[in-house]
Design an enzyme around this catalytic site. Structure first.
Site, mmCIF file in Angstrom:
data_model
loop_
_atom_site.group_PDB
_atom_site.id
_atom_site.type_symbol
_atom_site.label_atom_id
_atom_site.label_comp_id
_atom_site.label_asym_id
_atom_site.label_seq_id
_atom_site.Cartn_x
_atom_site.Cartn_y
_atom_site.Cartn_z
ATOM 1 N N HIS A 1 -54.604 10.937 -23.458
ATOM 2 C CA HIS A 1 -53.328 11.462 -23.953
ATOM 3 C C HIS A 1 -53.173 11.174 -25.445
ATOM 4 O O HIS A 1 -52.644 10.143 -25.838
ATOM 5 C CB HIS A 1 -52.198 10.802 -23.152
ATOM 6 C CG HIS A 1 -50.868 11.464 -23.309
ATOM 7 N ND1 HIS A 1 -49.982 11.599 -22.267
ATOM 8 C CD2 HIS A 1 -50.260 12.022 -24.382
ATOM 9 C CE1 HIS A 1 -48.879 12.195 -22.689
ATOM 10 N NE2 HIS A 1 -49.025 12.461 -23.977
ATOM 11 N N ARG B 1 -52.194 16.891 -33.458
ATOM 12 C CA ARG B 1 -51.303 17.705 -34.308
ATOM 13 C C ARG B 1 -51.951 18.917 -34.970
ATOM 14 O O ARG B 1 -51.235 19.752 -35.525
ATOM 15 C CB ARG B 1 -50.645 16.847 -35.407
ATOM 16 C CG ARG B 1 -49.848 15.670 -34.888
ATOM 17 C CD ARG B 1 -48.702 16.084 -34.002
ATOM 18 N NE ARG B 1 -47.799 14.963 -33.706
ATOM 19 C CZ ARG B 1 -47.139 14.835 -32.571
ATOM 20 N NH1 ARG B 1 -47.265 15.745 -31.604
ATOM 21 N NH2 ARG B 1 -46.337 13.811 -32.374
ATOM 22 N N ASN C 1 -49.623 20.624 -27.263
ATOM 23 C CA ASN C 1 -48.376 21.049 -27.937
ATOM 24 C C ASN C 1 -48.543 21.143 -29.449
ATOM 25 O O ASN C 1 -47.797 20.544 -30.224
ATOM 26 C CB ASN C 1 -47.217 20.122 -27.566
ATOM 27 C CG ASN C 1 -47.427 18.687 -27.985
ATOM 28 O OD1 ASN C 1 -48.562 18.241 -28.184
ATOM 29 N ND2 ASN C 1 -46.342 17.942 -28.121
ATOM 30 N N ASP D 1 -47.363 18.737 -21.866
ATOM 31 C CA ASP D 1 -46.782 17.487 -22.363
ATOM 32 C C ASP D 1 -45.877 17.683 -23.577
ATOM 33 O O ASP D 1 -46.168 18.463 -24.475
ATOM 34 C CB ASP D 1 -47.872 16.476 -22.719
ATOM 35 C CG ASP D 1 -47.247 15.153 -23.123
ATOM 36 O OD1 ASP D 1 -46.545 14.571 -22.297
ATOM 37 O OD2 ASP D 1 -47.411 14.749 -24.291
ATOM 38 N N HIS E 1 -45.757 15.686 -17.571
ATOM 39 C CA HIS E 1 -44.763 14.911 -18.321
ATOM 40 C C HIS E 1 -43.497 14.952 -17.449
ATOM 41 O O HIS E 1 -42.783 15.955 -17.450
ATOM 42 C CB HIS E 1 -44.554 15.557 -19.687
ATOM 43 C CG HIS E 1 -43.388 15.038 -20.481
ATOM 44 N ND1 HIS E 1 -43.529 14.398 -21.684
ATOM 45 C CD2 HIS E 1 -42.054 15.081 -20.243
ATOM 46 C CE1 HIS E 1 -42.328 14.066 -22.154
ATOM 47 N NE2 HIS E 1 -41.421 14.473 -21.290
ATOM 48 N N ASP F 1 -50.712 8.079 -25.673
ATOM 49 C CA ASP F 1 -49.637 8.977 -26.138
ATOM 50 C C ASP F 1 -49.445 8.841 -27.653
ATOM 51 O O ASP F 1 -48.322 8.888 -28.171
ATOM 52 C CB ASP F 1 -48.321 8.739 -25.391
ATOM 53 C CG ASP F 1 -47.334 9.899 -25.562
ATOM 54 O OD1 ASP F 1 -47.713 10.926 -26.152
ATOM 55 O OD2 ASP F 1 -46.177 9.756 -25.116
ATOM 56 N N HIS G 1 -46.061 11.045 -36.624
ATOM 57 C CA HIS G 1 -44.984 11.820 -37.248
ATOM 58 C C HIS G 1 -44.933 11.468 -38.729
ATOM 59 O O HIS G 1 -45.078 10.303 -39.091
ATOM 60 C CB HIS G 1 -43.629 11.493 -36.618
ATOM 61 C CG HIS G 1 -43.460 12.040 -35.233
ATOM 62 N ND1 HIS G 1 -43.366 13.391 -34.972
ATOM 63 C CD2 HIS G 1 -43.384 11.413 -34.030
ATOM 64 C CE1 HIS G 1 -43.232 13.574 -33.664
ATOM 65 N NE2 HIS G 1 -43.242 12.401 -33.069
HETATM 66 ZN ZN LIG Z 1 -45.152 13.313 -22.782
#
Ligand SMILES: [Zn+2]
Length: 428
Positions: A54, A58, A88, A148, A175, A301, A305
């Site tokens: 996971h 980006r 994502n 996710d 998720h 995860d 950012h």
């Molecule tokens: Zn998630």
């Protein structure tokens, strides 16, 4: 492609017996190859290269936060030889074209195998299934599918996704977040959210989806993987599902093994994450679940950012925190140094099982002749104070800044090529 051969001298293999490891042409071999370079590994522990199920890399779309190159350098620094890149991105990884692009970027960077995760639904919009079969048949051979960041909350769609991936041995990684129960949620729902007056994200919103999904997994006979499980009740549900023999696996993040919602009292958005930091009782429960095998793996995860998304008011800050470069240290701190897990158990939960769940060949394998030389050397006696600016990620949103954590990665080898040596990422 690999460096000249290597001999890794006197490492503790999986934390057990001391032995030498020899590497030639990308695989472990019986004897030292001619001209082998020596790594003195006295006191170091040899683990199979870590595998993350996971990771948010980006790219494409948010290269200001992370790229495949910076993210895989961070992964190598953290001892990883393979990461699963979440879907994502922008565009979303919901077609064969996008997953192949991400997979190729990983190959070109050369630090870590990048195994793309495919989106379950088109655009992660939760309305219709993406081209799961085309992604599975692509050069990237996608086997893990996840929306996710969002939950596949439509039960009929979740059922169909499970049925679809069963045909090629895939797995749906959920998720688990019931959307209506978490509208506007800012942190764990509990005593602290009550005091702070922040909208709560209740445990039941995670547990309700997990309860539904383990039943769907049983009904379809298809594999479900629960992402970033975070509550004591979720551990109980997965334990029950496994006791029934349902095809269910689960992961926990390093931050849910260590941090609690008490940290939110300072309103520092570095602690804002989804699912949110929970209570100490939840932390104890996920540690116990990881120790007894209810929770199969630790997955980072890793969620980079840029500074503007985190250096702002709590309410508008992005959710997520870095994980790749600190995961092993947090696991040593919370699980090994507490006596809950030995290093062989760490190898299982950070490499072997993760590779099995992801159907990733050549990773999580025994450190034996003939096997691909994917290897991490850990110094468990060393420690370091985490400095955000010293991390290899393009972003700096680590929740461990200033914290002294045990264990350092001394070296990482990807198919016999050193990606990290003497604790430093090798420039390629
Ligand atoms: Zn998630």
């Amino acid at each position: 492609m690999s460096d000249t051969g290597w001999t890794i001298r006197a490492a503790r293999i999986l934390g057990g017996e001391v032995g030498d490891l020899h590497v030639s042409d990308g695989v472990f071999v019986d004897e030292a190859p001619a001209g082998a370079r020596i790594v003195e590994a006295d006191g170091l522990i040899a683990l199979p290269g870590l595998v993350d199920l996971h990771t948010h890399l980006r790219e494409p779309g948010r290269e200001d936060a992370e790229t495949v190159l910076t993210g895989t350098r961070a992964a190598a620094a953290g001892g990883y030889t393979a990461v699963h890149a979440m879907a994502n991105t922008d565009p979303v990884a919901d077609t064969a074209g996008v997953v192949e692009q991400v997979w190729r970027l990983g190959r070109e960077a050369g630090y870590c195998d990048v195994q793309p995760v495919g989106a379950v639904t088109v655009g992660i919009a939760g309305e219709r299934l993406a081209e799961l079969g085309a992604m599975a048949d692509s050069a990237a051979r996608v086997r893990v599918f996840s929306d996710d960041g969002h939950c596949v909350s439509d039960a009929a769609l979740m059922r169909r996704a499970l049925e679809y991936v069963k045909a090629f041995g895939g797995v749906v990684a959920q998720h688990a977040q019931e959307p209506r129960l978490t509208e506007g949620a800012q942190m764990n729902e509990g005593e602290v959210s009550g005091v702070l007056g922040l909208r709560g994200w209740p445990a039941v919103a995670e547990e309700a989806i997990i309860a539904r999904d383990v039943l769907l997994a049983a009904h379809t006979g298809s594999r479900l993987h629960v992402c970033h499980l975070s509550t004591a009740g979720s551990v109980e549900l997965v334990r029950w599902a496994k006791s029934k023999g349902y095809p269910v696996t689960a992961e926990v993040t390093p931050h849910h093994l260590l941090l609690t919602d008490e940290l939110v009292r300072g309103y520092d958005p570095v602690y804002k994450v989804n699912p949110p930091l929970r209570t100490q009782a939840d932390v104890e429960a996920v540690r116990a679940g990881l120790a007894d095998g209810t929770i199969d793996v630790v997955a980072t995860d890793h969620a980079p950012h840029p500074v503007e998304a985190k250096d702002c008011e709590w309410a508008v800050a992005a959710m997520g925190m870095l994980g790749l470069e600190t995961a092993l240290s947090v696991v040593q701190h919370t699980m090994v140094d507490t006596g809950l897990l030995d290093w062989s158990g760490v190898a299982g939960r950070m490499s072997v099982r993760a590779a099995e769940i992801g159907s990733l060949e050549g990773h999580g394998r025994p450190l034996e002749p003939g096997e691909p030389a994917n290897l991490t050397l850990v110094d468990p006696a060393a420690s370091r104070t985490i400095e955000p600016g010293a991390l290899h990620s393009r972003s700096h949103n680590t929740p461990y800044a200033g914290l002294k954590l045990p264990g350092t990665v001394h070296a990482t080898f990807l198919r016999g090529t050193a990606t990290v040596l003497d604790g430093k990422v090798i420039d390629r």
